[in-house]
Design a protein around this motif. Sequence first.
Motif, PDB file in Angstrom:
ATOM      1  N   THR A   1     -13.758   6.780 -10.177  1.00  0.00           N
ATOM      2  CA  THR A   1     -11.995   6.709 -10.120  1.00  0.00           C
ATOM      3  C   THR A   1     -11.929   6.192 -11.837  1.00  0.00           C
ATOM      4  O   THR A   1     -12.442   5.723 -12.006  1.00  0.00           O
TER       5      THR A   1
ATOM      6  N   ARG B   1      -7.027  -5.344  -9.767  1.00  0.00           N
ATOM      7  CA  ARG B   1      -5.582  -5.315  -9.330  1.00  0.00           C
ATOM      8  C   ARG B   1      -5.284  -4.135  -7.909  1.00  0.00           C
ATOM      9  O   ARG B   1      -4.835  -4.569  -6.638  1.00  0.00           O
TER      10      ARG B   1
ATOM     11  N   THR C   1      -6.494  -0.156  -5.705  1.00  0.00           N
ATOM     12  CA  THR C   1      -7.391   0.397  -5.510  1.00  0.00           C
ATOM     13  C   THR C   1      -6.647   2.207  -5.479  1.00  0.00           C
ATOM     14  O   THR C   1      -6.182   1.798  -3.715  1.00  0.00           O
TER      15      THR C   1
ATOM     16  N   GLN D   1      -3.516   1.036  -2.816  1.00  0.00           N
ATOM     17  CA  GLN D   1      -3.318  -0.448  -2.547  1.00  0.00           C
ATOM     18  C   GLN D   1      -3.291  -1.056  -3.800  1.00  0.00           C
ATOM     19  O   GLN D   1      -3.709  -1.313  -4.785  1.00  0.00           O
TER      20      GLN D   1
ATOM     21  N   GLU E   1      -6.217  -2.345 -13.606  1.00  0.00           N
ATOM     22  CA  GLU E   1      -8.015  -2.441 -13.095  1.00  0.00           C
ATOM     23  C   GLU E   1      -8.337  -3.991 -12.763  1.00  0.00           C
ATOM     24  O   GLU E   1      -7.772  -5.201 -12.935  1.00  0.00           O
TER      25      GLU E   1
ATOM     26  N   TYR F   1      -8.364   3.334 -13.690  1.00  0.00           N
ATOM     27  CA  TYR F   1      -7.694   2.463 -13.918  1.00  0.00           C
ATOM     28  C   TYR F   1      -7.444   2.398 -15.556  1.00  0.00           C
ATOM     29  O   TYR F   1      -7.731   2.513 -15.999  1.00  0.00           O
TER      30      TYR F   1
ATOM     31  N   LYS G   1       1.072  -1.693   0.456  1.00  0.00           N
ATOM     32  CA  LYS G   1      -0.172  -0.247  -0.138  1.00  0.00           C
ATOM     33  C   LYS G   1       1.320   1.248  -0.406  1.00  0.00           C
ATOM     34  O   LYS G   1       1.755   1.246   1.048  1.00  0.00           O
TER      35      LYS G   1
ATOM     36  N   SER H   1      -7.662   5.683  -2.747  1.00  0.00           N
ATOM     37  CA  SER H   1      -8.546   6.354  -2.279  1.00  0.00           C
ATOM     38  C   SER H   1      -7.728   6.633  -1.549  1.00  0.00           C
ATOM     39  O   SER H   1      -6.522   7.421  -1.833  1.00  0.00           O
TER      40      SER H   1
ATOM     41  N   ALA I   1      -3.967   5.048 -11.851  1.00  0.00           N
ATOM     42  CA  ALA I   1      -4.834   5.366 -11.250  1.00  0.00           C
ATOM     43  C   ALA I   1      -5.033   6.781 -10.248  1.00  0.00           C
ATOM     44  O   ALA I   1      -3.882   7.616 -10.657  1.00  0.00           O
TER      45      ALA I   1
END
Length: 121
Positions: free
Chosen positions: A57, A66, A68, A79, A64, A59, A18, A70, A48
Amino acid sequence: VQLQASGGGLVQAGTSLKLSCRDSRRTFSNNAVAWFRQAPGKEREFVASIPWRGGNTHYSESVEGRFTISRDLNTVYLQMNSLKPEDTAVYYCASSRFSYADSSRSSYQYWGQGTLVTVSS
């Protein structure tokens, strides 16, 4: 805007990592933010993005499902799950001129220093 990316490291394929990008001058709130990456010998590419209100969001096809993205008030996160050796790169966070999120490098005016992610097979 001063962006500080962190969280990179050496991991094995299939594991997770992360990344964080902190805006030390607290000016994220009205701007979209994105992650880009640059592998050795390659151009910097979009990973992203997220608009300033969150939601909607975007990607790249390669991450895409896999990765994320935020955010909260001062920090943006990436992440990364199911990492692959081809994800190895220096990852950069960037703050947009605009509130909407897109994948164009020219939209992003402030860049962090980058954090290295190395994925071993």
